[in-house]
Design an enzyme around this catalytic site. Sequence first.
Site, mmCIF file in Angstrom:
data_model
loop_
_atom_site.group_PDB
_atom_site.id
_atom_site.type_symbol
_atom_site.label_atom_id
_atom_site.label_comp_id
_atom_site.label_asym_id
_atom_site.label_seq_id
_atom_site.Cartn_x
_atom_site.Cartn_y
_atom_site.Cartn_z
ATOM 1 N N ASP A 199 8.025 85.703 22.417
ATOM 2 C CA ASP A 199 9.140 84.874 22.850
ATOM 3 C C ASP A 199 9.284 85.016 24.364
ATOM 4 O OD1 ASP A 199 11.521 83.284 22.639
ATOM 5 O OD2 ASP A 199 12.669 85.138 22.858
ATOM 6 N N ASP A 238 14.119 83.605 16.463
ATOM 7 C CA ASP A 238 12.865 84.321 16.239
ATOM 8 C C ASP A 238 12.800 84.973 14.865
ATOM 9 O OD1 ASP A 238 12.048 83.788 18.910
ATOM 10 O OD2 ASP A 238 13.259 85.476 19.602
#
Length: 822
Positions: A517, A715
């Site tokens: 990420d 996520d």
Amino acid sequence: MALVVDQTTDTQCVHCGLPAPVPSDAEQAAFCCIGCEVAHSALTHAGFDATYYALRDTTTVRPSASAAPSDALLAELDADAFLERHAQRNADGSATLDLYLDGVHCAACVWLVERLPFVMPGVASARLDLPRARLRVVWYPEHVRLSAIAQWLAQFGYAAHPKRMAAQDARSHAERSLLIRTGVCWALAGNVMLLAFAFYSGLDSSTEASLTAAARWVSLALATISVTYGGQVFIRKAWASVRLAWAVRSWRSLHMDLPIALGILVGYGHSTWATVTGQGEVWFDSIAVLIAALLTARWLHLRSRRLAGEASDRLLALIPTSAQRIATDGSIEVVDVEALAVGDTVLVAAGAVVPADGIVTDGTSTLDKSVLTGESAPEAVAPGQAVAAGVLNHSAPLRLCVTAVGEATQVGRLLAWVRDNDAAPDHTTLADRLGGVFVGAVLLLALVTAAIWWVIDPSVIATHVVALLVITCPCALGMATPLVMAVSTAQAARRGLFIKHDAVFQRLATIDTLVLDKTGTLTEGRMRLVDWAGDAEALDLAAVLETQSEHPIAVALVEARRPTRTHQPMSYTAEAGAGLHGWVDDHHVVIGQPDWVATFAALSDAQQRQLDAWALHGFTPVAVAVDGQVRACCGFGDPLRADAPATLDRFRQDGYALHLCSGDDSRVVAQVGERLGLPADHAHGRITPDGKRAFVCQLQHDGQHVLMLGDGVNDAAALQAAEVGVAVHGSTTASLVAADVFLTGSGVEALPPLFDGARRTRAVIRRSLTLSLGYNVLGAAAAMAGLVTPLVAAVAMPISSLAVVAFALTQRSFRFTSTVSP
């Protein structure tokens, strides 16, 4: 000598400077404990005393200063609510309580702490468990306060912290039960061995038939108790595995306890028959020693896992059970932490521990966050900044507005996550795969041994079969993997790497692709408003709406505009990875990605050009629409972490494929990927939460093994889909639930130590299994050749188990320096 400290004397220990008893001879030196006396003598004999004590006298640091309890802690220890919740009241009016002691490190510490009942009236007993640093004190509250006990300990450098009893007592119940069973079996084994010495010393059944028979029958009685009380631990598991293997029609389901149980039952059955008939040898001593030794190995294993699990529980012990709440009239009341509610204002004194997560409303200070992050350097804090429960307030008093209490705090979520093993995926370790094969091989060797000695000498078949089953006991094989992993998990936790389940160690060996990420992992996660254009009022309305969100862009906008209470958000809806829309007063406000905002209101060409220009410079473009019109555009920047480029370059050199996957604008992600040296097709932008999960699944479908690193709600799905999901410091609750590993550090700098520690752990496991298997092969060969008796086998069997235990406990898998290669 007994230690009797006179609180009015100024006598000090010549070695450490702590209070010491006045020696009977005025010419003798004063020492506070035997440990200091021994250390002083060693320094003197070595000729180091002058230099050592000269250096010691140049510093003003003393143990008692660092251990001095705060006023808040002293008040907490004496609070009735605290005693009712954590202390056990006894029938004689005394109370029992467990405390953690920081600063204990040797046998001299144990001796000194356990002098407490001799110097403080009202204290009945004090017992210190040194490995766990846990003190169990029994005292009479009407005669002495618990705070006085803490102050007495503090003067010797021992800082006392309350221990929450429920979780650990429940976890150690099985350990205590097994310890009792082990002690009883060793007592039985000792008595059986005493009787066996008579046979080894020449007691002859032909001349002393009555004595021989009596000794055998007494041995049978004692061995029967040992088999039924201690041996049942192995027999039950063995029988259950036989039933399971029959049900699934697979011999691989046979448990490692099966050879153990067979050895016990065959040896016990043969010896019982020899006792009844009066003919043949008896091996009651071998059976009793075998059971006691096996139980000891099991207890050591259980104890090591419990000690490993306490690494995270020590965090909870540092959180106070009471807090100073500020009432609306300004008065301060001491309340239980569980009585705090979101929105309460609490006072955290200098030197006190923060009782709940909150936002600083008044005061500036420095905080010690080592309990959460492992970083010992103090960090400054000022009004408006967030503070987590469990951190130590160093410099000055702070006022906090409580945002989370109990299990909702950062520490509470972390502890709940560490204990949540039910959702951990099933996995098969190397020991699990070897277990069924090993059991089958041992049973086959037992049949071969019986066949060989049937030809050579049928009278000793039982002897050699029992010796084989005993010496090839797979105890060390079965405990090698879980014990090494338990120790490694504890070491990792002390370095800020919390590993949820053992499968992580195996899976990290297969990882070849890292999906990362962007925000909060590769970047600092502290977005700031770099530039904006349009209507200031629209921007203010958007800032009001963003007060309902914790997204980094929302936080940056709120910090930049600092909305007042003039406007009030009425309702809002968040679209993960896109933005936020809702009502502020009578205005419908939309803020988020330009493409998404365009579904509510059209962007002008000028606005689109401005947004594109920001994106080309690596800024995150955001549009704001009010009542169906785009009235403001913003560019937000989030700088890369200093460690990110070098860390990713190391992974790339070691052959890992790297992918950047973010919900931000594709142009921003591409620009960040270019700065990190990633190929253009490995920087993916405008990825929704479902898209991230789909991307991870696609990589897996293509044959790649993926580690996902992230910190946000968007996520969570990808973290759960990856072979290994890693959540970093600051992660949301959803990410913690989905992740396999939690890193208290920020960014990617903790990934190399994780890979390196897992690699060393696997190496230790392989060496342990090799040691165990090698020992068993040699033992089996000796038993089949008739070179080992059942007694020798029973005595030699624990050697491999103890070697594995020692090997596991002395490993250092997680170190501060590391390499990336798995």
